[in-house]
Design an enzyme around this catalytic site. Structure first.
Site, PDB file in Angstrom:
ATOM      1  N   GLU A   1      41.539  32.614  46.257  1.00  0.00           N
ATOM      2  CA  GLU A   1      41.358  33.322  44.973  1.00  0.00           C
ATOM      3  C   GLU A   1      42.174  34.604  44.952  1.00  0.00           C
ATOM      4  O   GLU A   1      42.798  34.936  43.947  1.00  0.00           O
ATOM      5  CB  GLU A   1      39.879  33.623  44.741  1.00  0.00           C
ATOM      6  CG  GLU A   1      39.549  33.978  43.287  1.00  0.00           C
ATOM      7  CD  GLU A   1      39.821  35.413  42.895  1.00  0.00           C
ATOM      8  OE1 GLU A   1      39.932  35.692  41.693  1.00  0.00           O
ATOM      9  OE2 GLU A   1      39.948  36.291  43.782  1.00  0.00           O
ATOM     10  N   GLU A   2      42.168  35.318  46.066  1.00  0.00           N
ATOM     11  CA  GLU A   2      42.841  36.620  46.086  1.00  0.00           C
ATOM     12  C   GLU A   2      44.371  36.504  46.110  1.00  0.00           C
ATOM     13  O   GLU A   2      45.079  37.499  46.054  1.00  0.00           O
ATOM     14  CB  GLU A   2      42.349  37.460  47.280  1.00  0.00           C
ATOM     15  CG  GLU A   2      40.862  37.773  47.263  1.00  0.00           C
ATOM     16  CD  GLU A   2      40.414  38.720  46.142  1.00  0.00           C
ATOM     17  OE1 GLU A   2      41.229  39.044  45.258  1.00  0.00           O
ATOM     18  OE2 GLU A   2      39.239  39.109  46.150  1.00  0.00           O
TER      19      GLU A   2
ATOM     20  N   HIS B   1      38.492  45.619  46.738  1.00  0.00           N
ATOM     21  CA  HIS B   1      39.940  45.788  46.957  1.00  0.00           C
ATOM     22  C   HIS B   1      40.285  47.175  47.500  1.00  0.00           C
ATOM     23  O   HIS B   1      41.453  47.484  47.681  1.00  0.00           O
ATOM     24  CB  HIS B   1      40.761  45.536  45.672  1.00  0.00           C
ATOM     25  CG  HIS B   1      40.676  44.141  45.144  1.00  0.00           C
ATOM     26  ND1 HIS B   1      41.675  43.578  44.381  1.00  0.00           N
ATOM     27  CD2 HIS B   1      39.722  43.193  45.283  1.00  0.00           C
ATOM     28  CE1 HIS B   1      41.315  42.332  44.049  1.00  0.00           C
ATOM     29  NE2 HIS B   1      40.140  42.087  44.588  1.00  0.00           N
TER      30      HIS B   1
ATOM     31  N   HIS C   1      34.597  32.397  46.184  1.00  0.00           N
ATOM     32  CA  HIS C   1      35.718  32.392  47.133  1.00  0.00           C
ATOM     33  C   HIS C   1      35.347  33.073  48.436  1.00  0.00           C
ATOM     34  O   HIS C   1      34.687  34.106  48.448  1.00  0.00           O
ATOM     35  CB  HIS C   1      37.001  32.977  46.524  1.00  0.00           C
ATOM     36  CG  HIS C   1      36.927  34.415  46.078  1.00  0.00           C
ATOM     37  ND1 HIS C   1      37.349  35.454  46.859  1.00  0.00           N
ATOM     38  CD2 HIS C   1      36.513  34.973  44.915  1.00  0.00           C
ATOM     39  CE1 HIS C   1      37.213  36.595  46.200  1.00  0.00           C
ATOM     40  NE2 HIS C   1      36.707  36.338  45.027  1.00  0.00           N
TER      41      HIS C   1
ATOM     42  N   HIS D   1      75.602  58.947  50.656  1.00  0.00           N
ATOM     43  CA  HIS D   1      75.283  60.363  50.848  1.00  0.00           C
ATOM     44  C   HIS D   1      74.976  60.944  49.466  1.00  0.00           C
ATOM     45  O   HIS D   1      75.781  60.823  48.542  1.00  0.00           O
ATOM     46  CB  HIS D   1      76.489  61.070  51.486  1.00  0.00           C
ATOM     47  CG  HIS D   1      76.179  62.480  51.904  1.00  0.00           C
ATOM     48  ND1 HIS D   1      76.036  63.504  51.004  1.00  0.00           N
ATOM     49  CD2 HIS D   1      75.995  63.029  53.133  1.00  0.00           C
ATOM     50  CE1 HIS D   1      75.769  64.628  51.646  1.00  0.00           C
ATOM     51  NE2 HIS D   1      75.739  64.353  52.965  1.00  0.00           N
TER      52      HIS D   1
ATOM     53  N   ASP E   1      37.732  33.848  50.696  1.00  0.00           N
ATOM     54  CA  ASP E   1      38.825  34.713  51.156  1.00  0.00           C
ATOM     55  C   ASP E   1      38.611  36.135  50.637  1.00  0.00           C
ATOM     56  O   ASP E   1      37.876  36.349  49.669  1.00  0.00           O
ATOM     57  CB  ASP E   1      40.202  34.180  50.721  1.00  0.00           C
ATOM     58  CG  ASP E   1      40.409  34.197  49.211  1.00  0.00           C
ATOM     59  OD1 ASP E   1      39.449  33.901  48.463  1.00  0.00           O
ATOM     60  OD2 ASP E   1      41.533  34.525  48.768  1.00  0.00           O
TER      61      ASP E   1
ATOM     62  N   ASP F   1      33.018  41.161  47.053  1.00  0.00           N
ATOM     63  CA  ASP F   1      34.088  40.301  46.514  1.00  0.00           C
ATOM     64  C   ASP F   1      34.611  39.394  47.610  1.00  0.00           C
ATOM     65  O   ASP F   1      35.561  39.728  48.291  1.00  0.00           O
ATOM     66  CB  ASP F   1      35.196  41.194  45.948  1.00  0.00           C
ATOM     67  CG  ASP F   1      36.276  40.408  45.230  1.00  0.00           C
ATOM     68  OD1 ASP F   1      36.070  39.227  44.932  1.00  0.00           O
ATOM     69  OD2 ASP F   1      37.352  41.004  44.965  1.00  0.00           O
TER      70      ASP F   1
HETATM   71  N1  BES Z   1      36.282  39.182  41.657  1.00  0.00           N
HETATM   72  C1  BES Z   1      37.551  39.637  41.240  1.00  0.00           C
HETATM   73  C2  BES Z   1      37.711  39.731  39.752  1.00  0.00           C
HETATM   74  C3  BES Z   1      36.782  40.669  39.037  1.00  0.00           C
HETATM   75  C4  BES Z   1      36.284  41.813  39.636  1.00  0.00           C
HETATM   76  C5  BES Z   1      36.427  40.392  37.759  1.00  0.00           C
HETATM   77  C6  BES Z   1      35.429  42.649  38.968  1.00  0.00           C
HETATM   78  C7  BES Z   1      35.601  41.242  37.064  1.00  0.00           C
HETATM   79  C8  BES Z   1      35.081  42.377  37.690  1.00  0.00           C
HETATM   80  C9  BES Z   1      38.612  38.687  41.812  1.00  0.00           C
HETATM   81  O1  BES Z   1      38.383  38.408  43.167  1.00  0.00           O
HETATM   82  C10 BES Z   1      39.965  39.362  41.751  1.00  0.00           C
HETATM   83  O2  BES Z   1      40.163  40.321  42.451  1.00  0.00           O
HETATM   84  N2  BES Z   1      40.888  38.849  40.928  1.00  0.00           N
HETATM   85  C11 BES Z   1      42.218  39.345  40.893  1.00  0.00           C
HETATM   86  C12 BES Z   1      43.154  38.325  40.334  1.00  0.00           C
HETATM   87  C13 BES Z   1      43.767  37.421  41.357  1.00  0.00           C
HETATM   88  C14 BES Z   1      44.783  36.526  40.691  1.00  0.00           C
HETATM   89  C15 BES Z   1      44.362  38.134  42.527  1.00  0.00           C
HETATM   90  C16 BES Z   1      42.315  40.567  40.004  1.00  0.00           C
HETATM   91  O3  BES Z   1      41.575  40.690  39.019  1.00  0.00           O
HETATM   92  O4  BES Z   1      43.152  41.406  40.311  1.00  0.00           O
HETATM   93 MN    MN Z   2      36.445  37.910  43.531  1.00  0.00          MN
HETATM   94 MN    MN Z   3      39.141  40.158  44.363  1.00  0.00          MN
END
Ligand code: BES
Ligand code: MN
Ligand code: MN
Length: 456
Positions: A152-153, A426, A86, A212, A88, A119
């Protein structure tokens, strides 16, 4: 092998420069303000694919952000690897906690600091460069298709439809994804599972206006107090979730498998140290690694209401809100769990408040095989490049589309990621190791070779 390493050695500065170009684009899918950036990122990704040697490259429109496609079919009789990733990224906030600007990438102590570095721009771009390497050295051993999405995010809401509409174009033998982590740079691992997700929002309304807190406090239900009580009651003192039926479909992992999993290296004191906590918590009877992989969870992700500005304002608020995520494990179902949550939450709310529960995105959990030909190819590839056999591990994060690929295309995914859990994805100061980026580019051609040899 030598050919791979010398190509990388000769081109690594350019590989980094090109990744930096992508990282400079704030392709934040959650924020409409970045719409043109997300679209620009899609176009640049397409261009990079074409420059690397892909044909039929296309920025495929969807009801949301587009999916970037490209392919190289050398012989329809040979196996086909579909690379998913992804372009994004998550929002960069809170900006003030970044040491350098999130969209001005910089290398410090061997790490690339930027939103999206791990990511997933740094990880999907390894595939683009590994593909270029195979094209330039005439070593692409099978067919390849790229599918890089831009939502994806935010839950991949439109990718499902794209997959359903493009089943012929997406014919292949395996999906290859680098969007997960390894245990450590000297301890490679491959994810053989991901958790699912149910993401809910609750709105609790008490009185029809702010009051209040002296005049009314004590007599009128305070929605923030009540929201806290409700949330607290959803977990018992053993760390078990109290929603009736929540665990009904959870597949308990066998004792043998748990013993096997416990062999993965893990240092609890290092873990606590890194996070700045004195102790950990969770469901009784399970280790930290188990709590973050084979067990479901419930967490508040954000909560607000009442007065949060400067100084003190004495107010009994009318409303309180929370965003709550539940991570799911096989065979829990996201829709079913969301429904159970909603009806339980409404049921336990006292008459002093009204509650509204809304659903955000969700996704299904998955477990993949560690004995398939594709897994074996990935394992041999990592063993070749790291000099150590990777450990199969179940991951705690979610990539909802993996379950959908299985359902719609009948294809398994290989989760061969190269990030580290400490990459701060994140979070502020997201980073990705230059070592990891180059190691990925080195490993991927090995995967293709091993997969093409025995993968079909
Ligand atoms: N790459 C991540 C998922 C991830 C990170 C899996 C580290 C295993 C180890 C993916 O981009 C992500 O952040 N997924 C989201 C879910 C999505 C529906 C927003 C998550 O896991 O919160
Ligand atoms: Mn990811
Ligand atoms: Mn992610």
């Amino acid at each position: 092998m030598e050919q791979i390493n010398s190509y990388i050695e000769k081109n690594k500065q350019r590989f980094l420069d090109e990744l930096f170009e992508l990282l400079r684009i704030p392709s934040v899918s959650a924020d409409p303000k970045h719409k043109t950036d997300v679209l620009q990122c899609a176009e640049i990704t397409r261009k990079k694919l074409a420059e690397a040697g892909a044909v039929n490259t296309e920025v495929c429109p969807t009801a949301g952000y587009p999916i970037v496609y490209g392919e190289k079919i050398i012989d329809p009789k040979l196996p086909t690897v579909i690379v998913y990733g992804h372009y994004d990224v998550q929002p960069a906030d809170p900006l003030n906690l970044w040491h350098t600007k999130p969209f001005e990438p910089e290398i410090r102590e061997g790490n690339i600091y930027a939103r999206g570095s791990a990511d997933d721009k740094g990880q999907f771009y390894m595939h683009v460069k590994a593909f270029e390497l195979m094209m330039k050295t005439n070593t692409l051993p099978c067919n390849i298709k790229f599918m890089i999405e831009g939502e994806e995010e935010v839950g991949s809401v439109n990718l499902g439809e794209f997959v359903k509409q493009n089943k012929t174009r997406l014919k292949g033998d395996v999906i290859l994804i680098s969007d997960t982590s390894i245990i450590a740079n000297d301890t490679p691992s491959i994810s053989v599972g991901l958790r699912g997700l149910s993401y809910m929002e609750v709105e609790v309304t008490g009185p029809n206006k702010d009051l209040h807190s002296g005049v009314y406090g004590g007599a009128v239900g305070n929605p923030i107090n009540i929201l806290c009580e409700l949330i607290t009651s959803i977990k018992d003192t053993n760390g078990k979730i109290t929603i009736p039926g929540f665990y009904d479909d959870v597949i308990e992992v066998s004792k043998e498998d748990r013993i096997e999993m416990a062999k993965a290296p893990f240092d609890l004191s290092e873990y606590k140290n890194e996070l700045g906590v004195e102790d950990v918590t969770g469901e009784n009877g399970f280790s930290t690694l188990e709590r973050t992989s084979i067990r479901p969870t419930l967490d508040v992700n954000g909560m607000w209401g009442g007065y949060t500005g400067e100084g003190a304002k004495t107010v009994l608020p009318s409303k309180a809100f929370a965003k709550i995520s539940m991570r799911l494990v096989p065979n829990q179902n996201s829709q079913k769990i969301s429904d159970l949550f909603a009806s339980h939450f409404k049921k336990i709310a006292p008459k002093t408040v009204k509650v509204k529960v809304t659903y955000h995105h969700g996704g299904e959990p998955i477990v993949t095989s560690s004995s398939s030909p594709a897994y074996k190819a990935a394992s041999r590839a990592m063993e070749t490049s790291f000099g150590k056999k990777p450990i199969p591990v179940r991951g705690g994060g979610s990539i909802p589309i993996v379950a959908l690929f299985k359902k719609e295309l009948g294809l398994d995914s290989i989760l061969m990621g190269f990030g580290l859990d400490s990459d701060d994805i994140h979070s502020p100061n997201e980073k990705y190791g230059v070592f990891n980026y180059l190691k990925g580019i080195e490993t991927i051609p090995h995967f293709f070779r091993f997969f093409a040899e025995g993968g079909k």
